[in-house]
Design a protein around this motif. Structure first.
Motif, PDB file in Angstrom:
ATOM      1  N   ARG A  32       4.337   1.817   6.927  1.00 57.59           N
ATOM      2  CA  ARG A  32       3.793   0.749   6.227  1.00 57.59           C
ATOM      3  C   ARG A  32       4.952  -0.205   5.829  1.00 57.59           C
ATOM      4  O   ARG A  32       4.981  -1.380   5.782  1.00 57.59           O
ATOM      5  N   PHE A  41      -2.140  -5.892   6.233  1.00 59.40           N
ATOM      6  CA  PHE A  41      -3.020  -5.531   5.055  1.00 59.40           C
ATOM      7  C   PHE A  41      -3.209  -6.527   4.027  1.00 59.40           C
ATOM      8  O   PHE A  41      -2.316  -7.358   3.767  1.00 59.40           O
ATOM      9  N   MET A  44      -3.169  -2.604   0.272  1.00 61.02           N
ATOM     10  CA  MET A  44      -2.634  -1.058   0.673  1.00 61.02           C
ATOM     11  C   MET A  44      -3.017   0.014  -0.302  1.00 61.02           C
ATOM     12  O   MET A  44      -3.136  -0.261  -1.694  1.00 61.02           O
ATOM     13  N   ALA A  75      -7.812   2.985   8.362  1.00 62.04           N
ATOM     14  CA  ALA A  75      -7.764   1.620   7.620  1.00 62.04           C
ATOM     15  C   ALA A  75      -9.271   0.991   7.938  1.00 62.04           C
ATOM     16  O   ALA A  75     -10.015   1.179   8.824  1.00 62.04           O
ATOM     17  N   THR A 119      -7.690  -4.109   5.347  1.00 63.09           N
ATOM     18  CA  THR A 119      -6.917  -5.030   6.518  1.00 63.09           C
ATOM     19  C   THR A 119      -7.392  -6.487   6.315  1.00 63.09           C
ATOM     20  O   THR A 119      -8.624  -6.595   5.933  1.00 63.09           O
TER      21      THR A 119
END
Length: 603
Positions: A32, A41, A44, A75, A119
């Motif tokens: 990430r 994103f 997060m 996600a 996301t």
């Protein structure tokens, strides 16, 4: 070291061999932080919370892979609630903090999966391109100049880039499918009502669907099955009655004539045509059909009163916070004010009239195969003409929920320059979700396009989706029955279709037999031989056809168990050893097809 793509088979194998969920989470944190796309994103999951989730999982279920999604990172599109993380729908002023997970998220977490973040998306899930967000535009993993597709943009990029094993999107007009095409992924769009929408910010509540982005059809279907199931809190939730489709010789509807529209993108058109030929080689009967009534139904979603549902979802917020909307999103939603109740009823009447027309087309076919998107655009092109260009993406997706369809989008390969991917989707009547999967999986494997960002990786054999076991019998062929060889019709005319290609293990030798018409090879196992294996195809035959086929095989050929290079053992063509004594050994050619090709060149 883990590969880029974190499919379920790869992670389960890694866990079985000693990887811990905490070690995986550390890898996810590293990936990430080093991502070159800052727009994936919106929120997060904090690093310490991720580590705590991994520890809690091991405390709850100590044995590796003891839960269906044990330690699998995923996600979530930021219009789906995750307790502990804000839901924003890509509008910071709209943000709220849910106290509970959406039903889908709760079911996935109970199965052992770990949420890595929320996301980015086209604001309020209004768009198919991924540029309508104050958090920036996630880009295609293959070219940062190009859109990622939307509205589930960040969800698709997270999986394609190897940051998550799968992700959740939503699909009203195609948002769970178009981003899959632009990022070389599978997009599983369930029949409306199969998966509950509790805890989802609605776009068009009556046709919204929670979707799955995955790297294989097998992964996507397995995840969908965990999420699905009736939830009385969702007024549109339904008790599913699975529908069947033919597992052999399916009739597949394809575009024809004036309905073939690719907006000048000949690469995507060529990839669609290649997918049709792959479907044919897998045993499908290709049937041109009239897409016009489906297209006309699709046009109702944005050019009809259904846009008023988008206003219904955010009416009060729009009245007080109009300035917080993306300008294009606001223009679309405010366009709903032009419709009244009469328009809504007239729109419904038109849809039902079109549904009647589509029934005539469904009578010709078992399911449809369409381009997922007819073209793609750069971010600059999209932003310069956001309404028209966006509408191009939805030409073949917008009808699916209005007409109560299931759909699976799969990769179809890359353009002539190997630059950008495209996809096709299989679309079937309501609740054919499972029935579409075996052919979708076979078609994905035949495309040999890899998974996500890794276009060269082979799809894991363990994720293969097969028809019900009592519907077919697999058989390995090595010579004249291969695709496009003289006796292949003996397989296809009985309803057989190709499951996959592959190789034997290294203990097999191949010989050209003398005096056979048409020419045939003989495959012999030599336990002391250590070669590279021989090219084969695995075909599926209906049980009765299999029995007739085996009875008709002439000596010295017969059938027996053949061990493939993946250690599987499948019934297939073998040859009596005495028959190859005076034959030419052709093992060095790697297979019958290559031998025939090179012999023809030398003739």
């Amino acid at each position: 070291m883990l590969p880029t793509i974190l499919d379920l088979v790869t992670l389960r194998s890694a866990y079985a061999n000693g990887l811990s969920p905490l070690e995986l989470i550390e890898e996810i944190i590293t990936r990430r932080s080093s991502s070159n796309d800052p727009a994936i994103f919106i929120t997060m999951t904090p690093e310490e919370e991720l580590r705590a989730a991994a520890r809690e999982l091991v405390a709850r279920a100590p044995e590796p892979n003891s839960l269906p999604l044990w330690g699998i990172p995923f996600a979530v599109k930021d219009n789906i609630d995750v307790a502990g993380l804000p839901t924003t729908a890509a509008c910071p002023a709209f943000a709220y903090h849910p106290q509970a997970d959406a039903t889908t998220v709760a079911r996935l977490r109970a199965a052992g999966a770990i949420v890595i973040g929320k996301t980015n998306l086209d604001q309020f899930a209004t768009g198919l391109n991924g540029t309508r967000s104050p958090h920036g535009a996630p880009r295609s993993v293959f070219d940062r100049n190009y859109v990622s597709g939307g509205s589930s943009s960040g969800s698709a990029v997270a999986v394609a880039a190897g940051l998550a094993s799968f992700s959740l999107g939503t699909d009203t007009a195609g948002s769970g499918r178009v981003p899959a095409a632009f990022n070389n992924l599978v997009g599983v769009k369930p029949t409306p009502g199969l998966v509950p929408n509790v805890g989802v910010v609605p776009a068009c509540r009556s046709v919204d669907v929670v979707t799955v982005f995955a790297t294989t059809v097998g992964d996507g279907v397995a995840i969908r099955r965990i999420m699905e199931g009736y939830d009385a809190r969702d007024p549109f939730s339904r008790q599913a009655v699975p529908a069947s489709l033919p597992s052999t010789r399916p009739r597949i509807g394809v575009l024809d004539g004036a309905e073939r529209e690719f907006y000048g993108n000949r690469d995507v058109e060529a990839l669609y045509d290649a997918a049709i030929e792959r479907a044919r080689s897998l045993g499908a009967v290709i049937v041109p059909f009239d897409y016009a009534p489906f297209r006309q139904a699709a046009e109702l979603l944005y050019n009809g009163p259904w846009v008023a549902e988008r206003l219904a979802a955010v009416k009060e917020f729009l009245a007080t916070n109009g300035g917080d909307f993306d300008p294009t999103v606001r223009a679309i939603i405010e366009g709903a004010k032009a419709y009244d109740a009469v328009d809504a009823f007239e729109g419904r009447y038109k849809l039902e009239a079109l549904r009647q027309k589509t029934r005539a087309e469904w009578a010709k076919v078992d399911f449809l195969m369409l381009p997922t998107s007819p073209t793609s655009y750069s971010v600059g092109e999209m932003q310069a003409d956001p309404i028209v260009k966006n509408s191009h993406f939805g030409r073949y997706t917008n009808f699916a929920n209005l007409l109560d369809c299931a759909a699976i989008a799969i990769p179809a390969g890359f353009d002539a320059d190997g630059h950008l991917p495209a996809g096709v989707m299989l679309v079937g009547p309501a609740f054919t979700d499972d029935a579409l999967a075996p052919f979708a999986d076979a078609l994905h494997r035949a495309a040999e396009a890899g998974m996500g960002k890794d276009r060269n990786i082979a799809l894991p054999e363990a994720s293969r989706v097969l028809p019900p076991a009592d519907d077919f019998v697999p058989i390995v062929v090595v010579g004249a029955h291969l695709t496009d060889m003289p006796l292949n019709h003996e397989l296809t005319r009985t309803g057989g279709y190709r499951l996959r290609t592959g190789r034997t293990d290294g203990s097999y030798r191949l010989f050209a037999l003398n005096g056979t018409i048409p020419p045939k090879p003989g495959l012999v196992r030599d336990p002391g031989f250590a070669g590279d294996g021989v090219e084969i195809e695995v075909w599926a035959l209906p049980p009765a056809a299999f029995a007739r086929f085996v009875q008709s095989i002439p000596a010295p050929l017969g059938v027996g168990k053949i061990t493939l290079d993946d250690a599987s053992c499948i019934t297939g063509f073998l040859c009596e050893a005495h028959a190859v004594a005076d034959g030419r050994e052709i093992t060095e050619f790697g297979g019958w097809r290559n031998y025939v090709r090179q012999s023809a060149q030398m003739a």
